[in-house]
Every structure is written in C-alpha cells, then in structure tokens.
Design an enzyme around this catalytic site. Structure first.
Site, PDB file in Angstrom:
ATOM      1  N   ARG A   1      -7.544  44.927 -16.711  1.00 58.28           N
ATOM      2  CA  ARG A   1      -7.157  44.019 -17.421  1.00 58.28           C
ATOM      3  C   ARG A   1      -8.973  43.095 -17.500  1.00 58.28           C
ATOM      4  O   ARG A   1      -8.617  42.383 -17.969  1.00 58.28           O
ATOM      5  CB  ARG A   1      -6.422  43.134 -15.900  1.00 58.28           C
TER       6      ARG A   1
ATOM      7  N   GLY B   1       6.119  34.434 -17.227  1.00 59.39           N
ATOM      8  CA  GLY B   1       4.434  34.448 -17.832  1.00 59.39           C
ATOM      9  C   GLY B   1       4.067  32.774 -17.039  1.00 59.39           C
ATOM     10  O   GLY B   1       3.164  32.313 -16.371  1.00 59.39           O
TER      11      GLY B   1
ATOM     12  N   GLU C   1      12.324  35.397 -15.845  1.00 54.13           N
ATOM     13  CA  GLU C   1      11.924  36.659 -14.869  1.00 54.13           C
ATOM     14  C   GLU C   1      10.325  36.265 -15.530  1.00 54.13           C
ATOM     15  O   GLU C   1       9.387  36.708 -15.669  1.00 54.13           O
ATOM     16  CB  GLU C   1      11.926  36.880 -17.429  1.00 54.13           C
ATOM     17  N   PRO C   2      10.427  35.519 -13.357  1.00 51.62           N
ATOM     18  CA  PRO C   2       9.204  36.157 -12.961  1.00 51.62           C
ATOM     19  C   PRO C   2       8.328  37.273 -12.497  1.00 51.62           C
ATOM     20  O   PRO C   2       9.628  37.914 -11.843  1.00 51.62           O
ATOM     21  CB  PRO C   2       9.272  34.736 -12.293  1.00 51.62           C
ATOM     22  N   GLY C   3       7.426  37.819 -13.139  1.00 55.27           N
ATOM     23  CA  GLY C   3       7.049  39.506 -12.559  1.00 55.27           C
ATOM     24  C   GLY C   3       5.714  39.044 -11.997  1.00 55.27           C
ATOM     25  O   GLY C   3       5.774  39.059 -10.150  1.00 55.27           O
ATOM     26  N   ARG C   4       4.398  38.511 -12.141  1.00 59.88           N
ATOM     27  CA  ARG C   4       3.261  38.279 -12.099  1.00 59.88           C
ATOM     28  C   ARG C   4       3.358  37.531 -10.760  1.00 59.88           C
ATOM     29  O   ARG C   4       2.724  38.360  -9.880  1.00 59.88           O
ATOM     30  CB  ARG C   4       2.465  37.678 -12.842  1.00 59.88           C
TER      31      ARG C   4
ATOM     32  N   CYS D   1     -17.832  56.150 -16.307  1.00 61.98           N
ATOM     33  CA  CYS D   1     -18.601  56.148 -17.649  1.00 61.98           C
ATOM     34  C   CYS D   1     -18.332  55.062 -19.334  1.00 61.98           C
ATOM     35  O   CYS D   1     -17.702  55.241 -19.813  1.00 61.98           O
ATOM     36  CB  CYS D   1     -18.724  57.753 -18.330  1.00 61.98           C
ATOM     37  N   GLU D   2     -18.140  53.586 -18.612  1.00 60.64           N
ATOM     38  CA  GLU D   2     -18.473  52.594 -19.278  1.00 60.64           C
ATOM     39  C   GLU D   2     -19.109  51.432 -19.270  1.00 60.64           C
ATOM     40  O   GLU D   2     -18.983  51.005 -17.808  1.00 60.64           O
ATOM     41  CB  GLU D   2     -16.446  51.981 -19.707  1.00 60.64           C
TER      42      GLU D   2
ATOM     43  N   TYR E   1       0.641  44.312 -13.108  1.00 60.90           N
ATOM     44  CA  TYR E   1      -0.234  45.036 -13.961  1.00 60.90           C
ATOM     45  C   TYR E   1      -1.690  45.615 -14.190  1.00 60.90           C
ATOM     46  O   TYR E   1      -2.067  46.019 -15.403  1.00 60.90           O
ATOM     47  CB  TYR E   1      -0.553  43.965 -15.274  1.00 60.90           C
TER      48      TYR E   1
END
Length: 472
Positions: free
Chosen positions: A367, A281, A323-326, A398-399, A428
């Site tokens: 995101r 995180g 657990e680093p990912g980002r 189309c949003e 992500y």
C-alpha cells in the site's frame, strides 16, 4: 501528489523530498518514542518494559514460535469491531467486505457475530463456501465476473449478485434460465461523487470502471433490463463512493442521487425496490493525522441522511445495507518484523534520517508503494532510553519504493535483531501480498487470551516452486 512514474511513486520528481527534513507536517516528535499511540492499535495491544503484547501474547515470544515477518490478528478486537457495526447499524444488513482480508477463520467469526459477507471473486466465494458461511447472506461483487463464477454463485444460492455491466445482465439471465433458478440482483450505480481520497480508491466519479452512470441514464436502463429479465429478482441499487473516508458528506450527496433514481424507478416502472446499499469505505487511523468516526456516529448520520431524503421524495425507506471491511479488520491486525540493517542518511538542511531495513516489505504491504499510504511503527522488543530519531522503515526488496513506513520517530539506537511492529495492517496487506523477488508470504497468527493460533500458515519453498513445471 507526486507526478506518476512508471517505476513507482518513490522515483517521481520530489517524491521523497516532499517530506520535510523533520518529517511531514503532521508528524510530531514524541517525548518518548517507546509509548504507544493507543488509537492506532488493536484494543488488547499494550507495552510493558518496551515489549509489545497483543491478545496477551508478547510479540518476541510470538516471533520465537512463528518467525518473522508475521501478521498478528487480534481476535477479540476483530469481534468487537464487527459487533460494534452490527449493533450500531441494527436496522441495516452489515456485509463485511471480504476483499480487505478473508480466511475461513474470519468467515466463521463473521457468522458468529451475525454479519453478512461480501465477496468479489470466485476465490473469495470458495473460501466462504469452505467455511460453511450461509450463502443467503453472501453478496457477490465484481465488474467482470466470469460465466463460471456466475454459474457457481447461482448454484450455491448466493443471496445477491451486484451487476456491473449490460453484458453481465445478459450473461446472468442466461445462467438463471439454464439452471432454472432465480437470483437476487442489485444494480451498481455511479453517483458522480468523488470521495476525498487517493484517485485509485475513489470509485463513484464517472471516469472509472465500476457501475452504471446515473447521469447518463445507463443506470435506469440497467434497472429496466434486470426487471424484465427472467430469473433475475430486482432488489435495489448499490453505490460505493470510495475508501478511507472520514466524514459522511460524500454519502449525503450519493444518497440523494441514488434515492432520486430509486424514486424514479418507482414512478416509471411501478417497482418499489426493497433494498439499497450505500457501500463502505469507512476510514481508520493509520497515523496521528487520521480521525475516523465510530460506528455509532456513522450510523446516526447516515440514517438521518436517508430518512430526510426519503421524506423529501415521498418514498418508503428501503432496507439499507453497508459494507465495512477495512474498518473492522484494519486496526485488528499489526505486522511484526525483525530489523536486519540500519543506516544513517544525510538530508537537505543538515537533518539526518535513519533507514531501518526489515525482513519484509512491499511483498507483504504494497500500500505504501501503490497508494503513497502512511503508516506508523514502534519498537516491539525492548525499552530504549535513546532520543527519537526520524526514521524510515524499508523492506528487503530490490526497489527504491520498497518502503513500509515513510516517516516515523523511532529510538535512535535501533539495531539489528530488534523487532518493529506496524499497526493497522489488517486491510489489503495480506490480501494484496505477493511473491515479489520470490519472497514467501508471511503467516497470519491469531492471538487471544495469551495464546496463539495459525489463521494462515507461512508459505514454504515448496509452495513457491509448486507451479514451476521445470522443477523435477
């Protein structure tokens, strides 16, 4: 936070008007909109005469060869960040969180840099297997692993499985008995700590799907059942308090509560669990308002917290893991788009905003729509002498909520054909990408020493129609 709306955050009352006419309070108009804010970009990103290069490759050249949109992965930066966590947490086991972004290429880089790998699905486990990643260094997460996934993990010899429910403990014990194997197990617990982050990515408060509650006693009961189950080797407790966290205060509270349970297990069951995982995180800088800590500082602060709590409890320090990912892949990747249209929109108070439409959008970066996330952007293909203009980079879907960058100052002469690059898209974005509106997912193009290589190829129409059984 805007009121939730079933059609997405941008439809909620006041969602867009919440941003002042000059942009949000943290956004400052730059003297020169051509200049890179270095700490938002990968380490090799530079601009010369307005042209952005990453890994020694000018992005206009990359787009000519590989098309747009494209994710651009800076190999040197990825390896440097992985190595920084490995070295700072040398006494720990560093598990890269594969859910942020995973491919066989990335898995091989991780092995070469000496990291372990965390997966949370059978698909991610398959990528690790195909890459030849050592299974003893793999951890398997997930709150609802299927019987087939558990069987495959045990057959492959995955180093640890993080259990998340009483049903899973029973299921896993049955699998190990049937296969005649023993597997290492960690028990995921919720420590009742809510990280200062978006509700959907804060995962340690009680009212959510992950883990066993310490406060209710479920966590201790789960430990008892794992310890008693045949074929399950109790390794320790696992805690994860959320994502995009910039200080260690939340880790301090969580560590205190998890270590108290760790000590209680020793007292009541006579078991000294050898490991403990504090999760990940760790935040990154998406915009100038973000100020993340570097791995060395994080390691010093977290180690001090654990040492202090273990002394107070009179217990030996377990082998720790994170657990680093980002924090590894996030800054190592940017996304490059081509501008298709530009339109000026009048705002309240007499201000104006430029809507810059690009050839991607929420199908390659969900995101902003999902988390109300902020991003930055720069013109990547030329220099401009125009004054900064408050801009919103939007996609082609189309949003109304198809927004890539809500607020940024870009040159006032942005025009069709320009390239726009968005930093910090490694985590992500590709892993949550979709075929919404039947869009083709972009490629991931690696760059290093002036050369490009394909990590994931661009999807084709044939890929898009492959599962449509009505196509002849």
């Amino acid at each position: 936070m805007p009121t939730a709306h079933p059609s997405g955050w941008a439809h909620a009352d006041g969602a867009l008007s919440a941003h002042r006419p000059g942009g949000p309070n943290w956004l400052r108009e730059p003297a020169d909109p051509n200049v890179l804010v270095d700490h938002l970009w990968s380490q090799t990103a530079v601009k010369a005469d307005g042209v952005l290069s990453v890994g020694g490759v000018p992005l206009p050249e990359l787009v000519r060869e590989h098309g747009s949109p494209a994710y651009v992965l800076d190999e040197a930066d990825f390896r440097a960040r992985a190595g920084a966590f490995r070295d700072a947490f040398a006494a720990y086991d560093v598990y890269y969180a594969g859910k942020a972004f995973l491919s066989t290429t990335v898995a091989r880089w991780l092995e070469e840099e000496g990291l372990s790998l965390d997966v949370c699905s059978g698909g991610e486990l398959t990528v690790a297997e195909r890459a030849g990643f050592p299974m003893a260094k793999v951890g398997f997460h997930g709150n609802n692993k299927t019987l087939g996934e558990l069987e495959r993990a045990v057959e492959l010899g995955v180093g640890r499985i993080i259990v998340d429910s009483f049903h899973e403990i029973e299921r896993l014990a049955a699998v190990t008995t049937e296969l005649g194997r023993t597997t290492g197990v960690m028990v995921r617990v919720t420590a009742g700590v809510e990280a200062h982050t978006h509700e959907y990515i804060a995962t340690a408060h009680e009212d959510q799907k992950f883990g066993f509650s310490i406060a209710s006693g479920d966590a201790l009961e789960a430990v008892r059942r794992v310890h008693a189950a045949p074929g399950l080797r109790l390794l320790g407790l696992h805690s994860h308090i959320g994502s995009q966290i910039f200080d260690t205060s939340g880790f301090e509270v969580a560590a205190r509560r998890v270590l108290a349970l760790h000590a209680r297990v020793g007292e009541e069951l006579g078991v000294e669990m050898p490991e403990m995982d504090l999760g990940g995180g760790f935040g990154i800088a998406y915009t100038t308002q973000d100020d993340p800590s570097d791995p060395s500082r994080l390691a010093t602060e977290i180690t001090t917290i654990v040492e202090h709590e273990c002394r107070a409890l009179g217990v030996a320090e377990p082998r720790l893991s994170i657990e680093p990912g980002r924090a590894i892949v996030g800054p190592a990747m940017c996304t490059v788009y081509e501008v298709g249209t530009v339109k000026e929109v009048a705002l309240d108070g007499g201000a104006r905003r430029s809507y810059v439409s690009v050839d991607g959008g929420m199908s390659d970066n969900i995101r902003t729509a999902l988390y109300d996330a902020d991003y930055s952007a720069t013109i990547a293909s030329r220099d401009s002498g125009a004054s900064p203009t408050l801009s919103r980079v939007v996609g082609k879907h189309c949003e109304a909520g198809d927004i890539v960058v809500k607020d940024e100052f870009l040159p006032g002469d942005v025009r069709p054909g320009d390239l726009v690059a968005v930093p910090g898209t490694g985590a992500y974005c590709r892993s949550m990408a979709s075929n919404y509106n039947h869009a083709l997912r972009p490629p991931v193009i690696g760059v290093r020493d002036g050369k490009t290589f394909t990590v994931l190829r661009r999807e084709t129409v044939a890929d898009l129609l492959a599962t449509d059984v009505g196509v002849s």
